[in-house]
Every structure is written in structure tokens, then in C-alpha cells.
Write a protein that holds these residues in place. Structure first.
Motif, short mmCIF file in Angstrom:
data_model
loop_
_atom_site.label_atom_id
_atom_site.label_comp_id
_atom_site.label_asym_id
_atom_site.label_seq_id
_atom_site.Cartn_x
_atom_site.Cartn_y
_atom_site.Cartn_z
N UNK A 96 -19.35 -38.61 14.93
CA UNK A 96 -18.72 -37.55 14.14
C UNK A 96 -19.65 -36.37 13.90
N UNK A 97 -19.07 -35.18 14.01
CA UNK A 97 -19.72 -33.94 13.66
C UNK A 97 -18.73 -33.07 12.90
N UNK A 98 -19.24 -32.22 12.00
CA UNK A 98 -18.38 -31.31 11.24
C UNK A 98 -18.44 -29.93 11.86
N UNK A 99 -17.31 -29.46 12.39
CA UNK A 99 -17.24 -28.18 13.08
C UNK A 99 -16.69 -27.08 12.16
N UNK A 100 -17.33 -25.93 12.21
CA UNK A 100 -16.90 -24.77 11.41
C UNK A 100 -16.44 -23.60 12.26
N UNK A 101 -16.58 -23.70 13.57
CA UNK A 101 -16.15 -22.63 14.47
C UNK A 101 -15.17 -23.21 15.49
N UNK A 161 -13.23 -27.15 19.13
CA UNK A 161 -14.56 -26.63 18.77
C UNK A 161 -15.00 -25.48 19.67
N UNK A 162 -15.65 -24.49 19.05
CA UNK A 162 -16.18 -23.36 19.81
C UNK A 162 -17.71 -23.43 19.85
N UNK A 163 -18.25 -24.59 19.53
CA UNK A 163 -19.71 -24.75 19.49
C UNK A 163 -20.07 -26.19 19.78
N UNK A 164 -21.33 -26.39 20.11
CA UNK A 164 -21.88 -27.73 20.28
C UNK A 164 -22.81 -28.00 19.12
N UNK A 172 -35.11 -28.70 11.25
CA UNK A 172 -36.11 -27.97 12.02
C UNK A 172 -35.69 -27.86 13.49
N UNK A 173 -35.15 -28.94 14.04
CA UNK A 173 -34.74 -28.95 15.45
C UNK A 173 -33.61 -27.95 15.70
N UNK A 174 -32.84 -27.64 14.65
CA UNK A 174 -31.74 -26.68 14.79
C UNK A 174 -32.16 -25.25 14.44
N UNK A 175 -33.45 -25.09 14.09
CA UNK A 175 -33.92 -23.76 13.72
C UNK A 175 -33.50 -23.35 12.33
N UNK A 176 -33.15 -24.32 11.49
CA UNK A 176 -32.70 -24.04 10.14
C UNK A 176 -33.83 -24.25 9.14
N UNK A 177 -33.65 -23.73 7.94
CA UNK A 177 -34.65 -23.88 6.89
C UNK A 177 -34.81 -25.35 6.52
#
Length: 245
Positions: free
Chosen positions: A8-13, A162-165, A203-208
Motif C-alpha cells: 500500500x501507498x497513499x497517492x496524492x496526484x 496514480x500520476x506518480x511513483x 532522506x531517501x525521498x529528499x524530504x526534511x
């Protein structure tokens, strides 16, 4: 099935592609097939496709743009309206809404149905994200969706292509969730362990980078009372009289 559930993943786009009616029907059939208390089936689902209404729900849910972006938004409601109708049909009094247990039953039935819907949607290649924000301004949501007495919005579900991975988010260690024979309150070390995995994922996603415990502690310190349900539940007939005795 296990692969679907654990991926499962939560998609916003979402892509600008409609969810086919037959797809939506399969999702609702899966939700309906979920078990419920006393086979009362205390769940109703409002499918919102109207762009204008999705935009309104987006704003009412805390300006969550993905609610408006998803081609279809499902609002899952606990529903005792049919139970009341059944009571009238049989000439019996309807007393359930006076019992706080009705809130537990309704919310649980919605949760199980929602979970089935998520699994079904993902098995069909669709992306989803549950939205608790429909409880922020329930009075307006009730009015917008014309929910009758004994029906209350519990959660929403964005559904679309989904419009993203997205990477899979790490979860708490199983030892923090699975308790053998009795509850083990010693979770501090397990939370600290999870904080490391949580930070590494960000960190792996480039997020804070931030600790999971910091995020959760801040959320529950800033949200002592989420939404207006304490007022609108009573307006919808859920008086919970025995809670005050």
C-alpha cells in the motif's frame, strides 16, 4: 492478495482519467462484502464525481488539494438510518443511537469496509488515499451531501489512476503492534528504532528529516479536538445518553 495489502501507498496526484463505472462498482461490491456487526451493514458510501462538489469537499477537509484532484471521491458514512427504517417496519422502538456503542459499531464497520475498498482499488491498479479531514467540518459535509438523521461522515477516499511513483513507507516494528497474550507497554526503544527508519525514508525521498514520534506528538498536542463532531453527532441523532449516566 498479500502482496497487494503489503504494498500500500497513499497517492496524492492522479492522472486526468476517469475511473470506469465497472471499476467503481467492483470497489463498492468489495466494500459491501465486508463483515459488519449483527450483519447490520451500518455503512453508506457517497460517490462524488462532480468537480464543483469535490472542490467543496477539498476545502472542507482542510484544503487538501488531492480531494479535488481525484476523479472520484468516496465518502464513507456510518449509517443507522436503515436500521431505524427496519425498526419502523417491524413496529419496534429504535434505541441504538442512545448508546455510545453505536459509535464504536459504526466507526468499526466503516473502517472494515474502507479497508476492503482500498484493497480492491489497488488490486485494479488504482491509487488511493483515505481522508479523515471530512470530520473537520461535518456540519457542512452533512449539508452538502444531504445526509439524513443517523448518518454521519467518518472518512473519505480519493480514488484514481496514480500520476506518480512512490516508495513504500516503513512501518513500526511488529513487536510494537503484536502483543503476545497481554499488552506490553515497553515501547520506547521500539519507537526510537522506528524513528531511525522513518528519518532514513524521508532522506531517501529528499524530504526534511524528522522523527515519527515528533510528528505524532505535535499532531496530538495541536489537535486536542478534531473537527465539530461533538456538536453534529447529536444533531444527527447520536445522543449517547448512557455516556452521561
Amino acid at each position: 492478495m498479500i502482496r497487494t495489502l503489503t504494498s500500500h501507498r497513499s497517492f496524492r496526484q492522479y492522472r486526468k482519467q476517469a475511473v470506469e463505472p465497472e471499476m467503481l462498482r467492483l470497489i463498492i461490491e468489495a466494500a459491501q462484502a465486508a463483515p459488519s456487526w449483527a450483519n447490520g451493514q451500518q455503512v453508506s458510501i457517497i460517490a462524488v464525481r462532480s468537480e464543483e462538489r469535490r472542490q467543496q469537499l477539498s476545502e472542507l477537509s482542510g484544503n487538501q488539494k488531492h480531494v479535488a484532484a481525484a476523479p472520484v471521491f468516496l465518502v464513507f458514512c456510518m449509517d443507522f438510518y436503515r436500521a431505524q427504517a427496519a425498526s419502523r417496519l417491524e413496529g419496534l422502538p429504535f434505541e441504538a443511537a442512545k448508546d455510545v456503542d453505536a459509535l464504536l459499531v459504526g466507526a468499526t464497520d466503516v473502517g472494515i469496509a474502507l479497508s476492503n475498498a482500498v484493497a480492491a482499488a489497488e488490486s485494479l491498479g488504482l491509487g488511493v488515499i483515505p481522508i479523515g479531514g471530512v470530520r473537520r467540518h461535518t456540519a457542512e459535509v452533512i449539508e452538502l451531501l444531504q445526509l439524513p438523521e443517523y448518518v454521519f461522515p467518518i472518512a473519505g477516499l480519493c480514488v484514481g489512476y496514480p500520476a506518480e511513483e512512490l516508495p513504500k513507507k516503513p512501518r513500526l516494528p511488529m513487536e510494537a503492534v503484536l502483543h503476545e497474550e497481554q499488552y506490553n507497554p515497553e515501547v520506547k526503544g521500539l519507537i526510537e528504532e522506528y524513528n531511525l527508519a522513518h528519518r532514513a525514508s524521508l532522506k531517501a525521498q529528499g524530504l526534511t528529516e524528522r522523527d515519527w514520534s515528533s510528528t505524532i506528538a505535535r499532531f496530538y498536542s495541536l489537535n486536542p479536538q478534531y473537527g465539530d463532531a461533538q456538536h453534529t453527532l447529536k444533531r444527527q441523532g447520536f445522543t449517547c445518553d448512557n455516556l452521561n449516566k
